[in-house]
Design a protein around this motif. Structure first.
Motif, PDB file in Angstrom:
ATOM      1  N   UNK A 180     133.988  52.884  62.791  1.00 57.60           N
ATOM      2  CA  UNK A 180     133.101  53.062  61.803  1.00 57.60           C
ATOM      3  C   UNK A 180     131.826  53.921  61.794  1.00 57.60           C
ATOM      4  N   UNK A 181     131.510  54.306  60.682  1.00 61.63           N
ATOM      5  CA  UNK A 181     130.615  55.455  60.271  1.00 61.63           C
ATOM      6  C   UNK A 181     129.781  55.087  59.587  1.00 61.63           C
ATOM      7  N   UNK A 182     128.269  55.649  59.792  1.00 63.97           N
ATOM      8  CA  UNK A 182     127.272  55.671  58.981  1.00 63.97           C
ATOM      9  C   UNK A 182     127.153  56.934  58.211  1.00 63.97           C
ATOM     10  N   UNK A 183     127.054  56.859  56.677  1.00 60.49           N
ATOM     11  CA  UNK A 183     127.009  58.054  55.974  1.00 60.49           C
ATOM     12  C   UNK A 183     125.796  57.682  54.862  1.00 60.49           C
ATOM     13  N   UNK A 252     122.021  61.776  59.260  1.00 60.34           N
ATOM     14  CA  UNK A 252     122.868  61.553  58.050  1.00 60.34           C
ATOM     15  C   UNK A 252     124.300  60.618  58.357  1.00 60.34           C
ATOM     16  N   UNK A 253     124.863  60.991  59.398  1.00 59.87           N
ATOM     17  CA  UNK A 253     126.008  60.454  59.689  1.00 59.87           C
ATOM     18  C   UNK A 253     126.292  60.246  61.183  1.00 59.87           C
ATOM     19  N   UNK A 335     123.687  71.365  57.107  1.00 62.03           N
ATOM     20  CA  UNK A 335     123.285  70.048  57.761  1.00 62.03           C
ATOM     21  C   UNK A 335     124.633  69.090  57.398  1.00 62.03           C
ATOM     22  N   UNK A 336     125.323  69.547  56.486  1.00 58.93           N
ATOM     23  CA  UNK A 336     126.703  68.736  56.102  1.00 58.93           C
ATOM     24  C   UNK A 336     127.967  69.474  56.394  1.00 58.93           C
ATOM     25  N   UNK A 337     127.985  70.245  57.519  1.00 57.45           N
ATOM     26  CA  UNK A 337     129.051  70.824  57.975  1.00 57.45           C
ATOM     27  C   UNK A 337     130.132  69.891  58.431  1.00 57.45           C
ATOM     28  N   UNK A 338     129.533  68.583  59.122  1.00 55.45           N
ATOM     29  CA  UNK A 338     130.365  67.548  59.753  1.00 55.45           C
ATOM     30  C   UNK A 338     131.564  67.083  58.658  1.00 55.45           C
ATOM     31  N   UNK A 339     131.132  67.029  57.542  1.00 60.02           N
ATOM     32  CA  UNK A 339     132.028  66.399  56.372  1.00 60.02           C
ATOM     33  C   UNK A 339     133.359  67.296  56.378  1.00 60.02           C
ATOM     34  N   UNK A 340     133.204  68.698  56.617  1.00 56.54           N
ATOM     35  CA  UNK A 340     134.081  69.638  56.440  1.00 56.54           C
ATOM     36  C   UNK A 340     134.958  69.561  57.836  1.00 56.54           C
TER      37      UNK A 340
END
Length: 410
Positions: A180-183, A252-253, A335-340
């Motif tokens: 489970x992940x917070x986004x 953020x995540x 900041x959102x590199x984790x999405x990739x």
């Protein structure tokens, strides 16, 4: 002329039916605690995942309109559409009753979504209920008080509760998940191709590597992205020094197994409450996260895009940063590199093409800069990250604050 009454009757029937449907949806939003959620979609993710992976993933998020927001309502809706529109993963979303229709309109057709409207305000959630005065006092000592607010602190600090509580509500309804992940609701801000995200196979891959690096079982690992390590001056930091106000963690995540997010909620609120009683600033969730990273590094692994020691940087012109677009190539906002990073290889390749085509910062991405496809760096153990500025002999300080089960966890 004889047909006119029939047409009127048909219109009245349709009007009544439409009114009934709207009333039904409204009542779903406004029902008491045990019924104040609305289920949308067909559980597409769980059906499709069986063909590729047996790991089930839940994304938890929220959005509450504040009296003092950092962005406009139009901006938030645009980001919500980029997030909820294409991503097929099961989503559990907290919001106020008056914003529920906006969230629902942003979700892709037929995609699984649970909207929880139990809380009109973030100050209604159990760990923050009645804390308005305390948070107003925090606002007076916030070094960034001019664009923060007490409400915003509550939005940030409600995340561990929202994540853990969503797992429990879904379990009561017969849905179980492996991760489970917070986004953050506003974390998808640019052109992207993500759909089955985070990729179950990729999550399993990085969790196995994280377990190898930390020596901690996969079920006990927590993942957080980071933007940079703490300064060397925090080498002597101890529990009683309080939250660490520096750019280190990204809030953020984050996430892990249900077992781990339950532990994280207990730990976060134990230290949040303790430091709040001491009069220390806990309004910014990342400052508490940072402190917990130093206390429990063995349970945390991370990704750091700007890691100068990453093997993924081999061959890049890191010695001439002005000639390249980003530390790992053209990767969009750091900041959102984790999405990739948490996408499957095929999606990563598609996203590389997007970034090579669209300059995110034209003034910094001149025509003469070298375009390189975004690279995938390796996960890092939090202890290894901290020992870089603190030294190889650094050990985490002793943690003494009790972390009992919380009221909603019993």
């Amino acid at each position: 002329m004889a047909r006119l009454p029939r047409l009127l009757l048909r219109r009245r029937i349709l009007t009544a039916a439409f009114a009934f449907v709207n009333l039904f949806l409204l009542l779903n939003y406004m029902l008491p605690r045990h019924r104040s959620y609305f289920r949308h979609g067909r559980g597409l993710q769980q059906d499709s995942m069986q063909k590729q992976s047996d790991k089930r993933i839940l994304i938890v998020s929220s959005m509450f309109m504040l009296n003092k927001s950092k962005h406009s309502p139009e901006g938030y809706h645009d980001w919500l559409t980029r997030f909820l529109g294409p991503i097929t993963t099961e989503v559990y979303f907290y919001t106020s009753p008056d914003f529920a229709s906006t969230v629902l309109s942003a979700r892709g057709k037929g995609l699984p979504l649970t909207i929880d409207t139990t809380y009109n305000s973030v100050f209604d959630v159990p760990p923050l209920k009645g804390r308005e005065a305390d948070y107003e006092a925090l606002h007076k000592i916030d070094r960034e008080h001019w664009y923060h607010s007490a409400e915003l602190y509550a939005v940030w600090n409600a995340k561990p509760f929202f994540l853990d509580n969503a797992v429990r509500v879904m379990e009561e309804r017969g849905f179980t998940f492996d991760y489970v992940f917070w986004s953050d609701g506003g974390s998808f801000r640019e052109i992207a191709v993500y759909k089955d995200w985070p990729s179950p196979e990729r999550v399993e891959e990085v969790w196995k590597e994280g377990s190898r690096l930390t020596g901690t079982p996969m079920e006990d690992l927590l993942f957080y992205p980071m933007c940079g390590p703490p300064d060397e001056k925090y080498r002597t930091w101890k529990e009683s020094d309080g939250p660490i106000d520096t750019d280190f963690s990204e809030g953020s995540f984050f996430g892990g197994t249900p077992k781990t997010v339950a532990w994280w909620a207990r730990t976060f609120y134990a230290y949040h409450d303790h430091y709040l009683k001491q009069g220390l600033f806990v309004g910014k969730d990342q400052t508490v996260f940072n402190a917990l990273f130093l206390l429990f590094p063995e349970r945390i692994f991370t990704v750091w895009m700007s890691d100068e020691q990453s093997p993924a940087r081999d061959g890049l012109l890191h010695y001439a940063p002005s000639m390249t677009r980003g530390t790992l190539g053209s990767c969009g906002p750091e900041w959102f590199y984790y999405q990739y990073w948490l996408s499957d290889p095929r999606t990563q390749a598609e996203q590389q093409d997007v970034w090579l085509t669209h300059d995110r910062e034209p003034e910094q991405a001149r025509w003469w800069k070298i375009r390189t496809p975004c690279r995938v760096t390796n996960p890092l153990a939090m202890l290894d990250v901290l020992q870089r500025p603190f030294g190889d002999n650094w050990k985490p300080p002793r943690a003494t604050i009790p972390t009992p089960r919380l009221q909603w966890q019993t």
